[in-house]
Design a protein around this motif. Structure first.
Motif, mmCIF file in Angstrom:
data_model
loop_
_atom_site.group_PDB
_atom_site.id
_atom_site.type_symbol
_atom_site.label_atom_id
_atom_site.label_comp_id
_atom_site.label_asym_id
_atom_site.label_seq_id
_atom_site.Cartn_x
_atom_site.Cartn_y
_atom_site.Cartn_z
ATOM 1 N N CYS A 10 0.822 -1.214 0.000
ATOM 2 C CA CYS A 10 0.000 0.000 0.000
ATOM 3 C C CYS A 10 0.856 1.264 0.000
ATOM 4 O O CYS A 10 0.369 2.343 -0.373
ATOM 5 C CB CYS A 10 -0.974 -0.001 1.175
ATOM 6 S SG CYS A 10 -0.206 -0.417 2.754
ATOM 7 N N GLN A 50 3.932 -0.534 14.732
ATOM 8 C CA GLN A 50 3.021 -1.518 14.108
ATOM 9 C C GLN A 50 3.774 -2.401 13.117
ATOM 10 O O GLN A 50 3.303 -3.470 12.749
ATOM 11 C CB GLN A 50 1.865 -0.783 13.414
ATOM 12 C CG GLN A 50 0.737 -1.699 12.969
ATOM 13 C CD GLN A 50 -0.429 -0.929 12.362
ATOM 14 O OE1 GLN A 50 -0.737 0.184 12.784
ATOM 15 N NE2 GLN A 50 -1.073 -1.515 11.373
ATOM 16 N N GLY A 51 4.921 -1.942 12.684
ATOM 17 C CA GLY A 51 5.713 -2.724 11.734
ATOM 18 C C GLY A 51 5.193 -2.659 10.314
ATOM 19 O O GLY A 51 5.683 -3.352 9.431
ATOM 20 N N VAL A 53 4.208 -0.820 6.640
ATOM 21 C CA VAL A 53 4.438 0.285 5.708
ATOM 22 C C VAL A 53 3.061 0.767 5.257
ATOM 23 O O VAL A 53 2.108 -0.015 5.289
ATOM 24 C CB VAL A 53 5.291 -0.167 4.493
ATOM 25 C CG1 VAL A 53 6.703 -0.505 4.929
ATOM 26 C CG2 VAL A 53 4.652 -1.323 3.733
ATOM 27 N N PRO A 54 2.914 2.027 4.839
ATOM 28 C CA PRO A 54 3.952 3.037 4.718
ATOM 29 C C PRO A 54 4.181 3.780 6.026
ATOM 30 O O PRO A 54 3.301 3.845 6.880
ATOM 31 C CB PRO A 54 3.354 4.003 3.685
ATOM 32 C CG PRO A 54 1.875 3.950 3.956
ATOM 33 C CD PRO A 54 1.596 2.533 4.348
ATOM 34 N N GLU A 66 -0.222 5.550 8.431
ATOM 35 C CA GLU A 66 -1.575 5.437 7.872
ATOM 36 C C GLU A 66 -1.589 6.039 6.464
ATOM 37 O O GLU A 66 -1.509 7.256 6.281
ATOM 38 C CB GLU A 66 -2.655 6.076 8.757
ATOM 39 C CG GLU A 66 -2.747 5.446 10.142
ATOM 40 C CD GLU A 66 -3.093 3.962 10.114
ATOM 41 O OE1 GLU A 66 -3.962 3.536 9.325
ATOM 42 O OE2 GLU A 66 -2.466 3.202 10.883
ATOM 43 N N ALA A 67 -1.714 5.128 5.501
ATOM 44 C CA ALA A 67 -1.552 5.492 4.088
ATOM 45 C C ALA A 67 -2.390 6.701 3.688
ATOM 46 O O ALA A 67 -1.892 7.631 3.039
ATOM 47 C CB ALA A 67 -1.904 4.288 3.209
ATOM 48 N N LYS A 107 -8.268 -3.058 2.992
ATOM 49 C CA LYS A 107 -8.386 -4.182 3.929
ATOM 50 C C LYS A 107 -9.160 -5.343 3.309
ATOM 51 O O LYS A 107 -8.922 -6.500 3.660
ATOM 52 C CB LYS A 107 -9.025 -3.709 5.232
ATOM 53 C CG LYS A 107 -8.068 -2.832 6.050
ATOM 54 C CD LYS A 107 -6.796 -3.601 6.433
ATOM 55 C CE LYS A 107 -5.623 -2.696 6.695
ATOM 56 N NZ LYS A 107 -4.353 -3.423 6.981
ATOM 57 N N TRP A 162 -3.512 -5.376 -6.781
ATOM 58 C CA TRP A 162 -3.537 -6.596 -5.966
ATOM 59 C C TRP A 162 -4.640 -7.541 -6.465
ATOM 60 O O TRP A 162 -4.422 -8.750 -6.579
ATOM 61 C CB TRP A 162 -3.822 -6.274 -4.510
ATOM 62 C CG TRP A 162 -2.806 -5.470 -3.786
ATOM 63 C CD1 TRP A 162 -1.518 -5.190 -4.170
ATOM 64 C CD2 TRP A 162 -2.989 -4.804 -2.523
ATOM 65 N NE1 TRP A 162 -0.905 -4.406 -3.228
ATOM 66 C CE2 TRP A 162 -1.771 -4.159 -2.212
ATOM 67 C CE3 TRP A 162 -4.051 -4.701 -1.632
ATOM 68 C CZ2 TRP A 162 -1.604 -3.428 -1.037
ATOM 69 C CZ3 TRP A 162 -3.883 -3.971 -0.466
ATOM 70 C CH2 TRP A 162 -2.677 -3.346 -0.178
HETATM 71 N N1 LIG Z 1 -3.448 0.963 8.823
HETATM 72 C C1 LIG Z 1 -2.288 0.960 7.983
HETATM 73 C C2 LIG Z 1 -2.124 -0.448 7.450
HETATM 74 C C3 LIG Z 1 -0.931 -0.535 6.532
HETATM 75 C C4 LIG Z 1 -0.770 -1.966 6.015
HETATM 76 O O1 LIG Z 1 -1.710 -2.783 6.032
HETATM 77 N N2 LIG Z 1 0.441 -2.231 5.518
HETATM 78 C C5 LIG Z 1 0.758 -3.551 5.045
HETATM 79 C C6 LIG Z 1 1.278 -3.517 3.617
HETATM 80 S S1 LIG Z 1 0.008 -3.006 2.483
HETATM 81 C C7 LIG Z 1 1.861 -4.100 5.914
HETATM 82 O O2 LIG Z 1 2.869 -3.461 6.126
HETATM 83 N N3 LIG Z 1 1.641 -5.315 6.409
HETATM 84 C C8 LIG Z 1 2.581 -5.968 7.231
HETATM 85 C C9 LIG Z 1 2.148 -6.001 8.658
HETATM 86 O O3 LIG Z 1 1.181 -5.289 9.028
HETATM 87 O O4 LIG Z 1 2.754 -6.731 9.415
HETATM 88 C C10 LIG Z 1 -2.449 1.965 6.838
HETATM 89 O O5 LIG Z 1 -3.591 2.209 6.416
HETATM 90 O O6 LIG Z 1 -1.443 2.491 6.355
#
Ligand SMILES: N[C@@H](CCC(=O)N[C@@H](CS)C(=O)NCC(=O)O)C(=O)O
Length: 199
Positions: A10, A50-51, A53-54, A66-67, A107, A162
């Motif tokens: 994302c 949270q680990g 990205v971004p 938060e993208a 999501k 995706w």
């Molecule tokens: N709430 C966050 C969610 C970001 C998210 O889901 N990132 C994914 C990649 S698209 C990620 O890094 N997933 C790995 C993890 O959460 O462990 C946002 O909207 O930016």
């Protein structure tokens, strides 16, 4: 500014927005294999607990996550590019659209990365198809979600990318929309910078 990203994740959406805005953003690739390390071997959890990205590190050292918020921040740095409406009802409609993409598409399609099986997978795919229909309805006969190109299109594009990778067929109208966004020079540049093929 530095954008922490993973190729095709994302984080590609704010990456596209930075390119559309003409902002100089340094990239730092986060590895998901073997712990969350940045390309310099730093612990990414120290940047975003949270680990995920971004994450965008500002020149002040502050970090935004938060993208959809990153995209709003980046759009605000280049107001002359008009990447998100800021006035009147158009502003609220833009935010509504971003929230729809974040909570229903990001999501929704993202659930397939958890590799659900059997009935659970069928339910996820049925939900995605429904939400893609709603997205097509929001685009209607316009070239872009909000009429003119906006950060919402960068975000929707990533989730459609995706869906295609998971072999979910897009309607002809959605495929045409996907190709229209993908053809933008900023999108091409972001894909190339992340080492990604066009879809
Ligand atoms: N709430 C966050 C969610 C970001 C998210 O889901 N990132 C994914 C990649 S698209 C990620 O890094 N997933 C790995 C993890 O959460 O462990 C946002 O909207 O930016």
């Amino acid at each position: 500014m530095k954008l922490y990203y993973a190729p095709g994740a994302c984080s590609l959406a704010p990456h596209i927005v930075a390119k559309e805005a003409g902002l100089a953003v340094e990239l730092d690739k986060v590895s998901f294999a073997g712990g969350r390390k940045t390309q310099n071997g730093e612990d990414f959890y120290a940047i975003n607990p949270q680990g995920a990205v971004p994450a965008l590190q500002l020149d002040s050292g502050e970090v935004l996550t938060e993208a959809q918020v990153l995209m709003q921040y980046l759009a605000a740095q280049a107001p002359e590019k008009k990447l998100l409406p800021t006035e009147g009802f158009a502003k609220w409609h833009g935010l509504e659209t971003l929230n729809f993409i974040a909570t229903e598409l990001h999501k929704g399609v993202g659930a397939l990365f958890k590799n659900p099986q059997g009935d659970a997978r069928e339910a996820v795919i049925a939900n995605i198809k429904n939400r893609l229909g709603l997205l097509a309805g929001k685009i209607s006969d316009r070239p872009y979600l909000l009429g003119e190109f906006s950060v919402a299109d960068a975000y929707a594009f990533v989730t459609l990318r995706w869906a295609k990778a998971f072999k979910i067929d897009l309607s002809p109208a959605l495929e045409a929309y996907f190709q229209r966004v993908q053809a933008r020079p900023a999108v091409q540049a972001a894909l190339a910078a992340e080492g990604l093929p066009a879809g």
